[in-house]
Design a protein around this motif. Sequence first.
Motif, PDB file in Angstrom:
ATOM      1  N   GLY A  37       0.703  -1.223   0.091  1.00  0.00           N
ATOM      2  CA  GLY A  37       0.040  -0.003  -0.009  1.00  0.00           C
ATOM      3  C   GLY A  37       0.816   1.229   0.018  1.00  0.00           C
ATOM      4  N   PRO A  38       0.335   2.378   0.095  1.00  0.00           N
ATOM      5  CA  PRO A  38       0.715   3.676  -0.001  1.00  0.00           C
ATOM      6  C   PRO A  38       1.772   4.231   1.048  1.00  0.00           C
ATOM      7  CG  PRO A  38      -1.575   3.894   0.773  1.00  0.00           C
ATOM      8  CD  PRO A  38      -1.340   2.444   0.597  1.00  0.00           C
ATOM      9  N   GLU A  39       1.671   3.619   2.391  1.00  0.00           N
ATOM     10  CA  GLU A  39       2.590   3.963   3.324  1.00  0.00           C
ATOM     11  C   GLU A  39       3.772   3.064   3.273  1.00  0.00           C
ATOM     12  OE1 GLU A  39       0.846   4.691   7.087  1.00  0.00           O
ATOM     13  OE2 GLU A  39      -1.106   5.688   6.151  1.00  0.00           O
ATOM     14  N   TRP A  43      11.234   3.088   3.314  1.00  0.00           N
ATOM     15  CA  TRP A  43      12.102   3.874   2.049  1.00  0.00           C
ATOM     16  C   TRP A  43      12.775   5.236   2.683  1.00  0.00           C
ATOM     17  CZ3 TRP A  43      13.260   2.576  -3.013  1.00  0.00           C
ATOM     18  CH2 TRP A  43      12.953   1.419  -3.439  1.00  0.00           C
ATOM     19  N   LYS A  44      13.845   5.587   2.338  1.00  0.00           N
ATOM     20  CA  LYS A  44      14.674   6.918   2.678  1.00  0.00           C
ATOM     21  C   LYS A  44      13.713   7.931   2.638  1.00  0.00           C
ATOM     22  CE  LYS A  44      18.949   5.704   1.204  1.00  0.00           C
ATOM     23  NZ  LYS A  44      20.218   6.031   0.215  1.00  0.00           N
ATOM     24  N   ASN A  45      13.652   8.826   3.722  1.00  0.00           N
ATOM     25  CA  ASN A  45      13.011  10.040   3.646  1.00  0.00           C
ATOM     26  C   ASN A  45      11.547   9.990   3.299  1.00  0.00           C
ATOM     27  OD1 ASN A  45      15.315  11.064   4.401  1.00  0.00           O
ATOM     28  ND2 ASN A  45      15.768  12.280   2.533  1.00  0.00           N
ATOM     29  N   TYR A  46      10.867   8.822   3.595  1.00  0.00           N
ATOM     30  CA  TYR A  46       9.565   8.672   3.175  1.00  0.00           C
ATOM     31  C   TYR A  46       8.782   9.684   4.044  1.00  0.00           C
ATOM     32  CZ  TYR A  46       4.881   6.976   4.262  1.00  0.00           C
ATOM     33  OH  TYR A  46       3.415   6.979   4.227  1.00  0.00           O
ATOM     34  N   SER A  47       7.631  10.358   3.616  1.00  0.00           N
ATOM     35  CA  SER A  47       6.853  11.305   4.421  1.00  0.00           C
ATOM     36  C   SER A  47       5.451  11.272   3.535  1.00  0.00           C
ATOM     37  CB  SER A  47       7.287  12.561   4.622  1.00  0.00           C
ATOM     38  OG  SER A  47       7.616  13.126   3.506  1.00  0.00           O
ATOM     39  N   LYS A  48       4.300  11.589   4.598  1.00  0.00           N
ATOM     40  CA  LYS A  48       3.080  12.149   3.759  1.00  0.00           C
ATOM     41  C   LYS A  48       3.358  13.771   3.499  1.00  0.00           C
ATOM     42  CE  LYS A  48      -0.124   9.373   5.976  1.00  0.00           C
ATOM     43  NZ  LYS A  48      -1.655   9.298   6.707  1.00  0.00           N
ATOM     44  N   HIS A  57      12.607   9.186  -1.286  1.00  0.00           N
ATOM     45  CA  HIS A  57      13.717   9.353  -1.945  1.00  0.00           C
ATOM     46  C   HIS A  57      14.155   7.782  -2.598  1.00  0.00           C
ATOM     47  CE1 HIS A  57      15.414  13.201  -0.326  1.00  0.00           C
ATOM     48  NE2 HIS A  57      14.165  13.260  -0.293  1.00  0.00           N
ATOM     49  N   LEU A  58      14.453   7.821  -3.705  1.00  0.00           N
ATOM     50  CA  LEU A  58      14.744   6.677  -4.519  1.00  0.00           C
ATOM     51  C   LEU A  58      16.479   6.487  -4.141  1.00  0.00           C
ATOM     52  CD1 LEU A  58      12.982   6.773  -7.686  1.00  0.00           C
ATOM     53  CD2 LEU A  58      12.330   5.414  -5.719  1.00  0.00           C
ATOM     54  N   ASN A  59      17.306   7.733  -4.165  1.00  0.00           N
ATOM     55  CA  ASN A  59      18.384   7.739  -4.022  1.00  0.00           C
ATOM     56  C   ASN A  59      18.773   9.309  -3.614  1.00  0.00           C
ATOM     57  OD1 ASN A  59      18.868   9.167  -6.253  1.00  0.00           O
ATOM     58  ND2 ASN A  59      19.984   7.470  -7.225  1.00  0.00           N
ATOM     59  N   VAL A  63      13.551  11.551  -6.578  1.00  0.00           N
ATOM     60  CA  VAL A  63      12.396  11.106  -5.678  1.00  0.00           C
ATOM     61  C   VAL A  63      11.289  10.479  -6.642  1.00  0.00           C
ATOM     62  CG1 VAL A  63      12.934  12.802  -4.065  1.00  0.00           C
ATOM     63  CG2 VAL A  63      11.207  13.371  -5.787  1.00  0.00           C
ATOM     64  N   ALA A  64      10.094   9.985  -5.718  1.00  0.00           N
ATOM     65  CA  ALA A  64       9.104   9.384  -6.316  1.00  0.00           C
ATOM     66  C   ALA A  64       7.992  10.010  -5.521  1.00  0.00           C
ATOM     67  CB  ALA A  64       8.761   8.048  -6.494  1.00  0.00           C
ATOM     68  N   CYS A  65       6.797  10.622  -5.938  1.00  0.00           N
ATOM     69  CA  CYS A  65       5.701  11.105  -5.310  1.00  0.00           C
ATOM     70  C   CYS A  65       4.348  10.154  -5.853  1.00  0.00           C
ATOM     71  CB  CYS A  65       5.415  12.641  -5.633  1.00  0.00           C
ATOM     72  SG  CYS A  65       6.997  13.568  -5.238  1.00  0.00           S
TER      73      CYS A  65
END
Length: 88
Positions: A37-39, A43-48, A57-59, A63-65
């Motif tokens: 799911g979405p959470e 992953w690095k620096n994951y945030s809402k 962050h991918l690296n 990033v991916a949003c």
Amino acid sequence: MGYVVHVKKKAEKNLSKLSLEVRQLFFLLAQDLRETGPEQPGWKNYSKLGKGKYHCHLNYHHVACWTYEKETIIIEVYYVGSREKAPY
């Protein structure tokens, strides 16, 4: 329960321009999104980013949003690319 990950056209276009390493990281993220799911706290620096919006962050440079609406199984990736140009 599995989720459906939809990558918007513009994100797909950006993704095709990135290095193989970054694309592979994105595909790993997409697999995690499909499975859990979405959470994605692993992953690095994951945030809402706000209501139904997330990023990680991918690296260091990329990033991916994505967005997710409750009560659906669709996760929509709207940006993959440079941190500096991210829409947040």
